[in-house]
Enzyme design. Sequence first.
Site, PDB file in Angstrom:
ATOM      1  N   HIS A 113       0.047  13.477 -29.117  1.00 50.88           N
ATOM      2  CA  HIS A 113      -0.613  12.138 -28.838  1.00 50.88           C
ATOM      3  C   HIS A 113      -1.052  11.559 -30.089  1.00 50.88           C
ATOM      4  O   HIS A 113      -1.129  10.200 -30.521  1.00 50.88           O
ATOM      5  CB  HIS A 113      -1.521  12.216 -27.816  1.00 50.88           C
ATOM      6  CG  HIS A 113      -0.913  12.338 -26.327  1.00 50.88           C
ATOM      7  ND1 HIS A 113      -1.410  12.958 -25.342  1.00 50.88           N
ATOM      8  CD2 HIS A 113       0.496  12.059 -25.849  1.00 50.88           C
ATOM      9  CE1 HIS A 113      -0.888  13.002 -24.175  1.00 50.88           C
ATOM     10  NE2 HIS A 113       0.646  12.653 -24.615  1.00 50.88           N
ATOM     11  N   ARG A 140       0.645  -1.201   0.114  1.00 50.70           N
ATOM     12  CA  ARG A 140       0.083  -0.026   0.018  1.00 50.70           C
ATOM     13  C   ARG A 140       0.864   1.230  -0.063  1.00 50.70           C
ATOM     14  O   ARG A 140       0.261   2.177   0.431  1.00 50.70           O
ATOM     15  CB  ARG A 140      -1.028   0.075   1.297  1.00 50.70           C
ATOM     16  CG  ARG A 140      -2.110  -1.004   1.016  1.00 50.70           C
ATOM     17  CD  ARG A 140      -3.274  -0.708   1.938  1.00 50.70           C
ATOM     18  NE  ARG A 140      -4.189  -1.762   1.829  1.00 50.70           N
ATOM     19  CZ  ARG A 140      -4.338  -2.780   2.868  1.00 50.70           C
ATOM     20  NH1 ARG A 140      -3.564  -2.897   3.781  1.00 50.70           N
ATOM     21  NH2 ARG A 140      -5.163  -3.934   2.562  1.00 50.70           N
TER      22      ARG A 140
END
Length: 370
Positions: free
Chosen positions: A253, A122
């Site tokens: 992109h 975590r």
Amino acid sequence: MMETVHVGLEGRAYDIHIGPGLLAQAGALIGPMLARKQVCVVTDENVAELHLETLRAGLATDGISMEALVLPAGESTKSWAHLEQTVEWLLAQRVERRDLVVALGGGVIGDLTGFAAAILRRGVGFVQIPTSLLAQVDSSVGGKTGINSPLGKNLVGAFHQPKLVLADIDVLGTLTPRDFLAGYGEVVKYGLLGDAAFFEWLEKLGPKLAAGDVEARIAAVRRSCEMKAEIVMRDETEQGDRALLNLGHTFCHALEAATGYGDRLLHGEGVAVGCALAFELSARLGLCSQEDPSRVRQHLREMGMKVDLKDIEGELPDADVLLDLMGQDKKVVDGQLRFILARGIGNAFVTADVPRDVVRALLVQELANR
Ligand code: GLY
């Protein structure tokens, strides 16, 4: 000669050290942050060959031992498979919550390792040691981590800030001129988006910087990191201003997707072409004078970079296909394309208010010039 930029995020503040010889000083710089004198390093084959032993020696001067995972080089390493491999390897090395994982490499290694650190137990801390110019001025700073999905780039990830960034200017000397200039595309972006004086400085010193001048390289990386840090502190999770860092990226992109995310167009090259297009679009919309895109183009040309669509080798799809590819950009909100436009050099802003036919006409003309 080392300079430091501080990223003052509350509870997640960190320093970016910039200078020559930092790999050799890694032990002294990282040591004080370690709970125990060992680190796990993730890197790729190319970087390992050039820099891993220098890092090992630098850590050893402070009595820090190092284990390394060497992954294949290239964008395809930013995958679920390599994420799994990295996380399982870190677990097998018994990395604990208070340990630091080190990412030694370019954007691919930094993004993958940062994400592995974000989800391991975590969340464990990590240190970025970026080895490309692009990673030093952009991807290693600001906490964006992640991998690619078969459905698109960077679609899986987390915000996880590093505990420290070491930008060793010496490693830039091992880059090919093409890779260096691709990273320079991101440096120019900072001047264009928010600091006209920095752009002017780059116009003067860019060639010296590309030729290897260490002081100029430190100054350029420092100013880029300062600007990125300042924007990230204002808007860590990209609710607003952080999108300014995407100047040139909507065009980029689409062009990367059209050229297969490979050798035909490196990301930083696409950013440079995208910045030139974003300024051209801004001029067409009456936001800035026609001299601004001309000046952007002239500087990129003088640096020997790709500037226009005609500089991209091979076939490109037509304007409508490029527009559709832009529509798949992560920055699309409610189907509206978002652009970063400019009211002048150093004065960019985010907008969704761009008529599609103006973008289309620009692309049609740029494609016809090929
Ligand atoms: N590379 C853009 C950002 O970090 O937001």
